[in-house]
Enzyme design. Structure first.
Site, PDB file in Angstrom:
ATOM      1  N   CYS A  70       0.855  -1.187   0.000  1.00  0.00           N
ATOM      2  CA  CYS A  70       0.000   0.000   0.000  1.00  0.00           C
ATOM      3  C   CYS A  70       0.888   1.233   0.000  1.00  0.00           C
ATOM      4  O   CYS A  70       1.718   1.399   0.905  1.00  0.00           O
ATOM      5  CB  CYS A  70      -0.899  -0.015   1.236  1.00  0.00           C
ATOM      6  SG  CYS A  70      -1.916   1.462   1.442  1.00  0.00           S
ATOM      7  N   CYS A 180      -0.153   3.730  -6.473  1.00  0.00           N
ATOM      8  CA  CYS A 180      -1.122   3.059  -5.616  1.00  0.00           C
ATOM      9  C   CYS A 180      -1.281   1.654  -6.160  1.00  0.00           C
ATOM     10  O   CYS A 180      -1.383   1.475  -7.383  1.00  0.00           O
ATOM     11  CB  CYS A 180      -2.468   3.796  -5.632  1.00  0.00           C
ATOM     12  SG  CYS A 180      -3.791   2.924  -4.753  1.00  0.00           S
TER      13      CYS A 180
END
Length: 259
Positions: A70, A180
């Protein structure tokens, strides 16, 4: 060897898939915090709290190394996690930077990510240290679009156009970092809109960062835990991984209690 990975939702499975292609024997435990997705619009303090809870869960599964799958956590909480735990903890930002440096010939690099990642300036600072001109853009709707299984739809295409239209006019940019782990799932739409720009993803680049840490040995097990399991979750896992898995539920309150 057992690798732990965590993300705010299903996006980190793009990292898991890349790792599994190279390390086919390791055991992998993945935690997706789907009950609290997205992380990218939350404060740094909240992201750190959630990250500590997820990392602690993986520690309790006896993992040997943790991959932060992440970017929002890598940008805002990695140092806190490294101080808290003794095992190796690897984020995705450095891998993305390295991939962009190898890709760019013009030394003009675009970065897209969540608000938390872009506002942290981590990508920008790393790249600018190598005299790279950066152009950063937060795309907060991309994660919900993926989590709601709206990939390759009119909605995803309109969102790509809305957020990335300014990159059309920035002719010097030859590389765009998908900052991302959800964003590779929108790669088809992004590439169609920006065909002249090379897309790089830390989901693939992370492999070079774990070569010295991970040994390809184990029973090749894959355990997938989520803090909320909807029909969308099951379908997205199958879509990303190319097969069905037995998904395991973790109560989000238990993460906080056991931290």
């Amino acid at each position: 060897m057992k690798i732990g990975m965590f993300d705010s939702g299903v996006g980190g499975l793009t990292v898991l898939k890349s790792v599994r292609k190279v390390y086919d024997k390791v055991d992998i435990v993945y935690l997706g915090d789907t009950a609290r997705v997205p992380y990218g619009i939350k404060s740094k303090e909240t992201i750190i709290t959630y990250a500590k809870e997820s990392a602690n869960f993986l520690i309790n599964q006896n993992v040997d190394v943790i991959l932060i799958a992440c970017n929002s956590v890598s940008a805002n909480a990695m140092e806190a996690l490294q101080e808290m735990f003794d095992i190796p903890i690897v984020g995705v930002i450095e891998a993305g930077v390295e991939a962009a440096l190898k890709s760019s010939k013009t030394k003009h690099v675009g970065i897209i990510g969540t608000s938390a990642t872009i506002n942290s300036n981590k990508y920008q600072e790393r790249l600018e240290a190598f005299n790279i001109k950066t152009y950063a853009k937060a795309c907060p709707l991309f994660v919900p679009i993926v989590e709601e299984k709206l990939i390759n739809t009119d909605i995803s295409k309109k969102a790509v156009e809305f957020y990335l239209k300014e990159f059309k006019d920035l002719k010097d940019i030859d590389t765009l970092i998908l900052g991302c782990t959800h964003y590779p799932l929108l790669e088809e739409d992004i590439k169609a809109f920006l065909p002249h720009i090379n897309l790089v993803s830390s989901s693939d680049a992370i492999i070079s960062y774990i070569n010295n840490i991970v040994k390809n040995e184990g029973n090749a097990t894959t355990e997938l835990y989520f803090t909320d399991i909807s029909q969308n979750t099951s379908e997205l896992v199958e879509y990303i991984m190319g097969q069905k898995y037995d998904l395991k539920y973790v109560n989000v309150e238990s993460l906080a209690l056991n931290c």
